[in-house]
Design a protein around this motif. Structure first.
Motif, PDB file in Angstrom:
ATOM      1  N   VAL A 155       0.852  -1.189   0.000  1.00  0.00           N
ATOM      2  CA  VAL A 155       0.000   0.000   0.000  1.00  0.00           C
ATOM      3  C   VAL A 155       0.888   1.239   0.000  1.00  0.00           C
ATOM      4  CG1 VAL A 155      -1.810   1.259   1.224  1.00  0.00           C
ATOM      5  CG2 VAL A 155      -1.778  -1.248   1.258  1.00  0.00           C
ATOM      6  N   ARG A 156       0.592   2.178  -0.910  1.00  0.00           N
ATOM      7  CA  ARG A 156       1.300   3.463  -0.945  1.00  0.00           C
ATOM      8  C   ARG A 156       0.260   4.581  -0.877  1.00  0.00           C
ATOM      9  NH1 ARG A 156       4.402   0.208  -4.342  1.00  0.00           N
ATOM     10  NH2 ARG A 156       6.660   0.236  -3.858  1.00  0.00           N
ATOM     11  N   PHE A 157       0.376   5.401   0.151  1.00  0.00           N
ATOM     12  CA  PHE A 157      -0.513   6.548   0.288  1.00  0.00           C
ATOM     13  C   PHE A 157      -0.018   7.662  -0.624  1.00  0.00           C
ATOM     14  CE2 PHE A 157      -1.271   4.196   4.161  1.00  0.00           C
ATOM     15  CZ  PHE A 157      -2.649   4.327   4.344  1.00  0.00           C
ATOM     16  N   GLU A 158      -0.946   8.296  -1.329  1.00  0.00           N
ATOM     17  CA  GLU A 158      -0.588   9.297  -2.327  1.00  0.00           C
ATOM     18  C   GLU A 158       0.083  10.508  -1.711  1.00  0.00           C
ATOM     19  OE1 GLU A 158      -3.960  10.281  -4.640  1.00  0.00           O
ATOM     20  OE2 GLU A 158      -4.216   8.280  -5.496  1.00  0.00           O
ATOM     21  N   GLN A 159      -0.233  10.830  -0.457  1.00  0.00           N
ATOM     22  CA  GLN A 159       0.333  12.021   0.183  1.00  0.00           C
ATOM     23  C   GLN A 159       1.685  11.750   0.816  1.00  0.00           C
ATOM     24  OE1 GLN A 159      -2.655  13.355   2.932  1.00  0.00           O
ATOM     25  NE2 GLN A 159      -4.145  13.850   1.340  1.00  0.00           N
ATOM     26  N   GLU A 160       2.191  10.516   0.734  1.00  0.00           N
ATOM     27  CA  GLU A 160       3.469  10.182   1.327  1.00  0.00           C
ATOM     28  C   GLU A 160       4.480   9.851   0.236  1.00  0.00           C
ATOM     29  OE1 GLU A 160       2.879   7.036   4.075  1.00  0.00           O
ATOM     30  OE2 GLU A 160       1.841   8.280   5.563  1.00  0.00           O
ATOM     31  N   SER A 161       5.716   9.730   0.648  1.00  0.00           N
ATOM     32  CA  SER A 161       6.789   9.428  -0.301  1.00  0.00           C
ATOM     33  C   SER A 161       6.592   8.039  -0.898  1.00  0.00           C
ATOM     34  CB  SER A 161       8.151   9.487   0.412  1.00  0.00           C
ATOM     35  OG  SER A 161       9.163   8.995  -0.426  1.00  0.00           O
ATOM     36  N   PRO A 162       6.808   7.880  -2.222  1.00  0.00           N
ATOM     37  CA  PRO A 162       6.670   6.547  -2.839  1.00  0.00           C
ATOM     38  C   PRO A 162       7.619   5.514  -2.254  1.00  0.00           C
ATOM     39  CG  PRO A 162       6.727   8.280  -4.510  1.00  0.00           C
ATOM     40  CD  PRO A 162       7.111   8.920  -3.204  1.00  0.00           C
ATOM     41  N   SER A 163       8.682   5.965  -1.595  1.00  0.00           N
ATOM     42  CA  SER A 163       9.650   5.020  -1.038  1.00  0.00           C
ATOM     43  C   SER A 163       9.234   4.498   0.329  1.00  0.00           C
ATOM     44  CB  SER A 163      11.027   5.699  -0.929  1.00  0.00           C
ATOM     45  OG  SER A 163      10.955   6.818  -0.053  1.00  0.00           O
ATOM     46  N   ARG A 164       8.050   4.883   0.798  1.00  0.00           N
ATOM     47  CA  ARG A 164       7.594   4.443   2.119  1.00  0.00           C
ATOM     48  C   ARG A 164       6.332   3.599   1.989  1.00  0.00           C
ATOM     49  NH1 ARG A 164       6.723   9.173   6.138  1.00  0.00           N
ATOM     50  NH2 ARG A 164       6.222   7.335   7.403  1.00  0.00           N
ATOM     51  N   PRO A 165       6.404   2.465   1.350  1.00  0.00           N
ATOM     52  CA  PRO A 165       5.210   1.623   1.226  1.00  0.00           C
ATOM     53  C   PRO A 165       4.897   0.900   2.536  1.00  0.00           C
ATOM     54  CG  PRO A 165       7.063   0.492   0.265  1.00  0.00           C
ATOM     55  CD  PRO A 165       7.568   1.854   0.678  1.00  0.00           C
ATOM     56  N   THR A 166       3.673   0.493   2.668  1.00  0.00           N
ATOM     57  CA  THR A 166       3.219  -0.309   3.804  1.00  0.00           C
ATOM     58  C   THR A 166       2.804  -1.680   3.285  1.00  0.00           C
ATOM     59  OG1 THR A 166       2.460   1.634   5.020  1.00  0.00           O
ATOM     60  CG2 THR A 166       1.512  -0.485   5.648  1.00  0.00           C
ATOM     61  N   THR A 167       3.229  -2.710   3.989  1.00  0.00           N
ATOM     62  CA  THR A 167       2.914  -4.065   3.558  1.00  0.00           C
ATOM     63  C   THR A 167       1.913  -4.693   4.522  1.00  0.00           C
ATOM     64  OG1 THR A 167       5.100  -4.362   2.570  1.00  0.00           O
ATOM     65  CG2 THR A 167       3.827  -6.353   3.059  1.00  0.00           C
ATOM     66  N   LEU A 168       0.798  -5.144   3.973  1.00  0.00           N
ATOM     67  CA  LEU A 168      -0.176  -5.938   4.704  1.00  0.00           C
ATOM     68  C   LEU A 168      -0.110  -7.365   4.168  1.00  0.00           C
ATOM     69  CD1 LEU A 168      -3.193  -3.448   4.601  1.00  0.00           C
ATOM     70  CD2 LEU A 168      -1.341  -3.565   6.282  1.00  0.00           C
ATOM     71  N   VAL A 169      -0.537  -8.322   4.969  1.00  0.00           N
ATOM     72  CA  VAL A 169      -0.468  -9.732   4.577  1.00  0.00           C
ATOM     73  C   VAL A 169      -1.862 -10.329   4.633  1.00  0.00           C
ATOM     74  CG1 VAL A 169       0.536 -11.987   5.058  1.00  0.00           C
ATOM     75  CG2 VAL A 169       1.876  -9.914   5.467  1.00  0.00           C
TER      76      VAL A 169
END
Length: 294
Positions: free
Chosen positions: A98-112
Motif C-alpha cells: 500500500v502506498r498513500f498518495e500524500q506520502e513518499s513513494p519510497s515508504r510503502p506499507t505491507t499488509l499480509v
C-alpha cells in the motif's frame, strides 16, 4: 575422540539451520481496525468465496501479489475489495503493498492476506496515524450497540432455558375491601395466534355501584398496540354504558401495563360475568369473553 575433531563437530552442529517456524494464524474478526502508526500484526484473514473490503483514511495505490489468481479485485481511490482465488490453500499468504498518495513513494506499507478456511474478515479500516476522535467515538458506539445486542440475546436465551415455575392458584373467593370493594382474582390468558396482547393476571371488582376489571397486559408483538377504548357487556351481550378505560395510548413491544376498565353497575340487570373488549386505534381488538364477577 581427538579434541580438535570434537571442536569441529561442535562448530558444524551450530551451523545447521533450525527448521522454519510457521507464524501463528491471525485472530479473525468480522470487523478489523489497523493503525499503521502502532506496532502489531498486519495480517488480514481471507477465505474462498468471501468478499473482504479494505477502507483507507486517504487515497492509496495498491499492489497485490499474484493478483491474476484472485476471483475479483475492485479498486477505488480509498478502498479495495477482493475475492480470493477459488484454489486458495489453507495458510497461503499474499503481500498487499500500500502506498498513500500524500506520502513518499519510497515508504510503502505491507499488509499480509492470510488464508483461513473457517472464516474471513469482511471489513478492514486502515488508519495511517492514530484514529481521530470521530472514528473512536463511532467504534465505541458500535461496540456499545453490539454489547447491548449480545446482552439481549443472552437474556432471551436464559428465559428460554429457565424452567417454567408453576402458576400460583388464584383465589376464587371474593375479597372485601374498603368502602364496599370486593374483588375476584382472574387467571392469565396467553395470546392467541395472530394476537399481540397477553393478559398476565388481574381481578374483577364491584364497588359503590360500579363494576370493573383490572388487568396486567403485555405486548408480545413487534409493533405498538395503540389502546384507544374498551367495551363491557353482560352475559347476554347487553352493553354497559359510560365505560372508561385508563390509561390509553400505545403499548410498545415488550411493554407491560396495568389497565383498568370500569362502568356503572346497572340496577335492573344481575351481573355474574362480563365480556371485555379492548379496542385499538386501528382495526385490532382484544377480547376476554367471560370474566367472572365477585
Amino acid at each position: 575422540m581427538h579434541p580438535v575433531s570434537a571442536v569441529l563437530l561442535l562448530l558444524t552442529l551450530r551451523q545447521v539451520p533450525s527448521p522454519p517456524v510457521s507464524p501463528p494464524p491471525p485472530a479473525c474478526e468480522e470487523h478489523q481496525t489497523l493503525e499503521l502508526a502502532r506496532a502489531g500484526t498486519r495480517d488480514i484473514c481471507i477465505a474462498r468465496g468471501t468478499l473482504t473490503g479494505l477502507l483507507f483514511d486517504a487515497p492509496v495505490t495498491v499492489e497485490l501479489e499474484d493478483e491474476a489468481r484472485f476471483a475479483e479485485v475492485l479498486r477505488g481511490r480509498s478502498g479495495l475489495g477482493l475475492v480470493p482465488p477459488a484454489d486458495l490453500r489453507p495458510g497461503e499468504r499474499f503481500r498487499l503493498t500500500v502506498r498513500f498518495e500524500q506520502e513518499s513513494p519510497s515508504r510503502p506499507t505491507t499488509l499480509v492476506l492470510v488464508s483461513q478456511s473457517a472464516r474471513a474478515t469482511r471489513q478492514v479500516d486502515v488508519f495511517r496515524d492514530q484514529r481521530s476522535r470521530e472514528a473512536l467515538a463511532r467504534q465505541l458506539e458500535e461496540e456499545r450497540a453490539r454489547n447491548q445486542r449480545l446482552q439481549e440475546e443472552n437474556r432471551a436465551l436464559r428465559e428460554q432455558l429457565a424452567p417454567t415455575p408453576p402458576s400460583p392458584r388464584p383465589r376464587e373467593e371474593t375479597e372485601p375491601g374498603p368502602r364496599g370493594l370486593i374483588t375476584r382474582a382472574l387467571r392469565g390468558r396467553p395470546a392467541r395466534p395472530g394476537e399481540a396482547l397477553r393478559a398476565v393476571h388481574g381481578h374483577s371488582y364491584r364497588a359503590s355501584g360500579r363494576v370493573g376489571v383490572r388487568l396486567l397486559l403485555v405486548n408480545e408483538g413487534d409493533t405498538p398496540w395503540p389502546l384507544a377504548g374498551a367495551e363491557l357487556s353482560g352475559p347476554r351481550g347487553e352493553p354497559l354504558r359510560d365505560v372508561t378505560v385508563v390509561p390509553t395510548g400505545p403499548l410498545k413491544p415488550g411493554e407491560e401495563r396495568v389497565v383498568r376498565v370500569e362502568a356503572p353497575l346497572p340496577e335492573d340487570v344481575p351481573l355474574e360475568a362480563l365480556r371485555l373488549t379492548l379496542q385499538a386505534e386501528d382495526t385490532r381488538a382484544f377480547t376476554l369473553p367471560e370474566i367472572p364477577l365477585p
